[in-house]
Design an enzyme around this catalytic site. Structure first.
Site, mmCIF file in Angstrom:
data_model
loop_
_atom_site.group_PDB
_atom_site.id
_atom_site.type_symbol
_atom_site.label_atom_id
_atom_site.label_comp_id
_atom_site.label_asym_id
_atom_site.label_seq_id
_atom_site.Cartn_x
_atom_site.Cartn_y
_atom_site.Cartn_z
ATOM 1 N N GLU A 48 115.731 -110.812 21.220
ATOM 2 C CA GLU A 48 114.438 -110.215 21.566
ATOM 3 C C GLU A 48 113.833 -109.458 20.387
ATOM 4 O O GLU A 48 112.629 -109.552 20.132
ATOM 5 C CB GLU A 48 114.606 -109.270 22.768
ATOM 6 C CG GLU A 48 115.172 -109.941 24.005
ATOM 7 C CD GLU A 48 116.700 -110.001 24.029
ATOM 8 O OE1 GLU A 48 117.262 -110.516 24.999
ATOM 9 O OE2 GLU A 48 117.329 -109.514 23.050
ATOM 10 N N TYR A 118 132.438 -110.589 18.472
ATOM 11 C CA TYR A 118 131.543 -109.576 19.024
ATOM 12 C C TYR A 118 132.310 -108.295 19.334
ATOM 13 O O TYR A 118 133.426 -108.333 19.874
ATOM 14 C CB TYR A 118 130.902 -110.073 20.323
ATOM 15 C CG TYR A 118 129.845 -111.136 20.138
ATOM 16 C CD1 TYR A 118 128.577 -110.814 19.664
ATOM 17 C CD2 TYR A 118 130.112 -112.459 20.462
ATOM 18 C CE1 TYR A 118 127.607 -111.786 19.497
ATOM 19 C CE2 TYR A 118 129.138 -113.440 20.310
ATOM 20 C CZ TYR A 118 127.901 -113.101 19.831
ATOM 21 O OH TYR A 118 126.935 -114.068 19.669
ATOM 22 N N ALA A 242 115.846 -131.594 17.560
ATOM 23 C CA ALA A 242 115.132 -132.337 16.528
ATOM 24 C C ALA A 242 114.109 -133.308 17.098
ATOM 25 O O ALA A 242 113.248 -133.808 16.365
ATOM 26 C CB ALA A 242 116.131 -133.087 15.653
ATOM 27 N N GLY A 270 115.390 -120.844 17.495
ATOM 28 C CA GLY A 270 114.935 -120.695 18.875
ATOM 29 C C GLY A 270 114.062 -119.470 19.066
ATOM 30 O O GLY A 270 113.018 -119.534 19.735
ATOM 31 N N ASP A 271 114.476 -118.350 18.488
ATOM 32 C CA ASP A 271 113.675 -117.130 18.583
ATOM 33 C C ASP A 271 112.345 -117.294 17.866
ATOM 34 O O ASP A 271 111.298 -116.844 18.336
ATOM 35 C CB ASP A 271 114.435 -115.940 17.985
ATOM 36 C CG ASP A 271 115.750 -115.670 18.701
ATOM 37 O OD1 ASP A 271 115.858 -115.989 19.902
ATOM 38 O OD2 ASP A 271 116.672 -115.146 18.051
#
Length: 351
Positions: A48, A118, A242, A270-271
């Site tokens: 975001e 993470y 693609a 994508g963002d």
């Protein structure tokens, strides 16, 4: 089409508010296993906040809202995101929980060799809830951009997302990027990821989803099947890698092929696509041009090493988005194309 704009003229109304967790990212100084990499460079990461940074760089007013620790990494995130021109005044600081961080290898995320470690369990962002966040600030944009990462963080985060995607009069246009991350839901006890994401997507006005995500999460094959499962959003964008992207708006179906790109790193596309599409949406452009602007922003991200790239100048992006289908299909973009002089794209078209 749903009107994009709130009737309020309050000074704190911005084009886009993006809500979600941002983390400090440690990028390896060289290729190899995490166990073998001797040092890392610090950056920022968050779906975001990435969207907010790209939109701010493109000239829109953008506000990122999240929750970070009262620590040095939290300071870095707020300062780094703010440096893109993003309003960070509504970010909350948590004195009891840390800022999330993660490490990743340099390889392509699509390969088996890619590793991500993470350290976000119990992070400040996982404490986002209806009670701990300023709902008025969150709803202070013409567009509210959310993603499917947030509800995976905790039951409180899921409750906040359900509140924000509830269909109520006067809410901003709600944009939702599905962002199905199976690893985040593996130990979640507050819901089954695919079911939760489908529920939240049905409450949004504009939904972005990859056809690979839809297949993995919901067992759906092809854009038409995704639309059949998600008839509620006014506008649904199915990204096909693609091959391109397909948008459903009412009875209209619009497909635009992706650009030929000399990829430097397959991260952040994508963002960037979502930011490009939202930028064109805010400007009231037709759906076909929105898809093309999404592809152009994605091409900017794909031709740099990191997640964030400087967008092309708006007038140049408009000119490229207005090419006829033949010229669009011949266009090939490589590193540095966003900074090239006017007309330089002629040199990177395929014969």
């Amino acid at each position: 089409m749903t009107a994009i704009g709130r009737t309020s003229t309050a000074p704190d109304v911005v084009d886009v508010v993006a809500l979600g967790e941002s983390m400090v990212t440690f990028l390896p100084s060289r290729p190899g296993r995490l166990a073998d990499v001797p040092s890392f460079d610090r950056a920022i990461g968050g779906a975001e906040s990435n969207v907010a940074c790209v939109l701010a760089a493109a000239g829109h007013s953008a506000r990122w809202i999240g929750r970070v620790g009262a620590d040095g990494f939290g300071d870095h995130l707020v300062e780094a995101i703010g440096a893109y021109g993003v309003d960070v005044s509504a970010v909350r600081r948590d004195p009891a929980r840390p800022t999330g961080i993660y490490f990743r290898t340099a390889g392509d995320r699509a390969t088996d060799a890619h590793e991500v470690a993470y350290y976000r369990a119990g992070s400040a962002a996982s404490a986002m809830s209806v009670d701990t966040m300023d709902l008025d600030a969150i709803r202070s944009g013409r567009v509210l951009h959310l993603s499917g990462i947030t509800p995976a963080l905790s039951a409180d985060c899921l409750g906040l997302m359900r509140e924000l995607t509830a269909r109520r009069p006067g809410r901003p246009l709600v944009s939702f990027d599905v962002n199905h991350r199976p690893g985040l839901w593996r130990d979640a006890r507050h819901g089954h990821g695919p079911e939760v994401l489908l529920e939240l997507a049905r409450g949004a006005d504009l939904v972005f989803v990859g056809d690979d995500e839809a297949r993995d999460a919901w067992g759906l094959g092809g854009p038409e099947a995704v639309r059949a499962a998600l008839p509620e959003p006014e506008l649904l964008v199915v990204k096909q890698g693609a091959s391109g992207a397909t948008a459903f708006h009412g009875a209209d179906v619009t497909s635009v092929p992706a650009l030929h790109v000399d990829v430097v790193a397959a991260v952040g596309a994508g963002d960037a696509f979502a930011a490009g599409f939202l930028s064109a949406t805010l400007r009231g452009l037709p759906v076909r041009e929105r898809l093309r602007h999404g592809h152009l922003m994605a091409a900017a991200a794909l031709t740099v090493p990191g997640d964030l790239a400087a967008p092309p100048a708006t007038d140049r992006a408009d000119r490229l988005a207005a090419l006829d289908d033949t010229a669009w299909g011949r266009l090939r973009l490589g590193p540095g194309w966003t900074h090239a002089e006017e007309g330089a794209e002629e040199e990177v078209r395929t014969p």
